[in-house]
Enzyme design. Sequence first.
Site, PDB file in Angstrom:
ATOM      1  N   ASP A 252       0.967  -1.324  -0.428  1.00 42.23           N
ATOM      2  CA  ASP A 252      -0.184   0.246   0.531  1.00 42.23           C
ATOM      3  C   ASP A 252       0.867   0.961   0.233  1.00 42.23           C
ATOM      4  OD1 ASP A 252      -2.314   1.652   0.283  1.00 42.23           O
ATOM      5  OD2 ASP A 252      -2.172   1.912   2.348  1.00 42.23           O
TER       6      ASP A 252
ATOM      7  N   LYS B 122       1.288   4.721  -2.977  1.00 40.79           N
ATOM      8  CA  LYS B 122       1.916   5.838  -2.961  1.00 40.79           C
ATOM      9  C   LYS B 122       2.578   6.418  -3.469  1.00 40.79           C
ATOM     10  CE  LYS B 122      -1.424   5.265   0.944  1.00 40.79           C
ATOM     11  NZ  LYS B 122      -1.535   5.005   2.326  1.00 40.79           N
TER      12      LYS B 122
END
Length: 819
Positions: free
Chosen positions: A679, A683
């Site tokens: 995750d 980003k």
Amino acid sequence: MRVMKFGGTSVGNAERMRGVADLAAAARKETRVMMVASAVSGITNLLLDAARAAQEGQPVESLHGRFEDVHRGIIRELAAELGEARLRSLEEGLSTLASELRGLLQGVGLLRECSPSVLAHLSGLGERAACLILGALMHARGLEPHAVEPRDVILCAGDPLQATPLQEETRARFTPLREAGGPGLMLMPGFFGGDTRGKTMCLGRGGSDYSAALAAAALDAELLEIWTDVDGIFSADPRLVPEAFPLPEVSFEEAMELAYFGAKVLHPKTIAPARERGIPVRVCNSFRPDHPGTRVTDDAAPPEHPVRGLSFLPGIALVNLGGAGLKGVPGTAARVFESMALANISVVLITQGSSECSISFCVQQADAERAVQALEVAFEMERAAGKVDTIEQQRGLAVLSIVGDGMRHRVGVAGTFFSALADVGCSIAAIAQGSSERSISAVIAETDGPRALAHVHGRCFGTTEVVELLLAGVGSVGGELLKQVHQQAPKLRAHGVDLRVCVIANSKRVATASEGIPLEDWKQRLAASSDGAPLDAFRDWARAKRPGRPVFVDCTSSEDIALAYPSLMEAGLHVVTANKKANAGQWSHYRKLRETASRHQRRFLYETNVGAALPVIDTLKNMLRTGDRVLRVEGILSGSLSFILGLTEEGVPLSQAVGTAMEKRFTEPDPRDDLHGTDVARKVLILARELGRQVELEQVTLDSLLPSDFDATGPLDDFLARLPQVDAAFQRRVETLRAEGKVLRYVGSVTEDGCIVGLVPVPLTHPLAAVKGGENALSFTSERYSPTPLVIRGYGAGAAVTAAGVLADVLRLVDGPLP
Ligand code: ADP
Ligand code: ASP
Ligand code: MG
């Protein structure tokens, strides 16, 4: 002298007729009055239907019967007021009109033909009947109106159904009525005049307004009042645009343009005679006589907005004459329009491309066939010689116009108009702007008209803007978003924004409602809705409804949905997403998203992709837009990991910390996305791409929070059951570091050397050491922010902040000022 025209609804029944008598009586106390009345509403249509039926050999009894019944019904209700004798003579008068109608219909039926002259005569019976009743009522009140026969005073020539009044002769005929000592109260049926032989000549549908204007000019009236069923001229047809508002004042020119381009409230030719003689016009509501209505004058105050009003003219066809041989040939346009004049076809609007290879113009759809034929004849030689290759018509169109004196010399009005049409996916067949810059017209598909009109109105006047939200995913973020929308909606509405959730879908079910799903019970609605493929549902809904400002909101973490954004944009949807999969997917998809968004003029917003609602993407974009060069971005980008690491520092075993984070919904649906660093890697990738780097996810160097020898595969439950195996080792690492005065932070960075994500021990004195408990912190080192970087810090996880970030993106689509 005042001329008062009463429309169909104003004389629509006995009660309304009494109201008209009151208004005229009150006016008579102030000045001399000429009343002009339309037929009882619905009667002109009835007469035309009867004529058509007779011509086709169909029975006309019931239509004829209705003509009598409607009027007799009104007379009956007025009986007490009229008195015996007047009632009888009125009934006789009506019988005479009814037999005249019967005779005419019989004639038409026998011949199976209805000449324009006969049709004109027959159409005028409605006005005559209405005036008969109104006259009797006025007499009963002791007002003695002088009955004026329009065939004697309004002299007309030309087509009996679209007659041209001869104003000089008409004025002469009005002389005895105009002169001092003439009658103090007059009553005249509207809608028709007469030719030199006294035959009925109609002024076209809605022509009573025109009759009244001609009378006002011929009588040197000081005021012309058009009494209708609305509070004046509105900013747009109030039946099509509920937000339309009545205009206190408009100029003669504005009124003419609005009426010409379809504002039914005035017959298009009404204003010219009044304007010529400088007679002010008042359009007012016979249902609300105290409302001031609209004043049409020479000295109307400039409007607040450049646009005064909008009008919509349906039933239009575009005729196009094209061919390379037209280029530079003088007189082509003259011949085109001469041929239209000869065929007695009126041209609504003209456009010509600067290449001169084609001339296009709009006519009423009913005239389009004849227009094409007339052009074929007029350009026969050019066609034979191949100089003209197309003479064609495009039907099913409408003209949408914006009108306003204030548009002159104002920049950007056309821009707003056309961008509003683009918002609703409305393609434009032709554009025209009068050289007076008082109106701009766009020719569009008639079926697009009503929603385009409403949307353009919203954009021009800043009245309520509707934002239609289509939501995918009702998990923690989606559910929270619905809660926030529900809570904020009333405040937004007070600021002119109507935020409606029109489609809600989870992976199986889809609930829709164009007027908005009531958010107090969206769960029940969704549970009760039928199964459906959500993506198809979003696209179909957008294509079918073509709403003004529809925004698709992705609160899932689905890859399939992320892949579908381009097709959703093509269907007309803006996209706001909390889902990182689109921006972190293949570079080719990343590019495609942006290209599709720009091609279809859709917005693509994703502020919550990094740092939830923290203004990360926006800040970065602004730095780059203003010419800064970003050298390094680094920080704690995972609220879930910062929360988990924070707990482990307090001695909580890792597996328990993960469990707590899951309970609090701080993690991705599968916490492994967080723990592996995927995750955060997404980003970091998104930030790097924002900086213009063409990188793929595989190029992000990634160091998982879990030890490399731990088996993290398999179903989620199995993984969670095995997770306590890592607790001891992890705890040891945390404690060793603590002894060294350090803490573990999961850090992501984008530098000139690449993208890196992993656990980093940082001294307690390091700024990142203080970031925990679900916080995010980012530092941007740039040419301008150097050596001290720009820092953004705050909660970067949790449904509430993420949903708020999504809602903020949705509200970026709104033009006007928000609370
Ligand atoms: P009347 O019978 O009084 O002549 P009409 O039906 O001919 O009335 O015209 C009034 C109607 O025109 C209104 O009821 C309204 O629906 C319609 N209309 C269309 N455009 C406008 C506008 N811009 N302002 C006001 N009314 C409009
Ligand atoms: N009664 C006629 C019509 O319906 C004229 C008018 O209303 O102005 O067209
Ligand atoms: Mg009318």
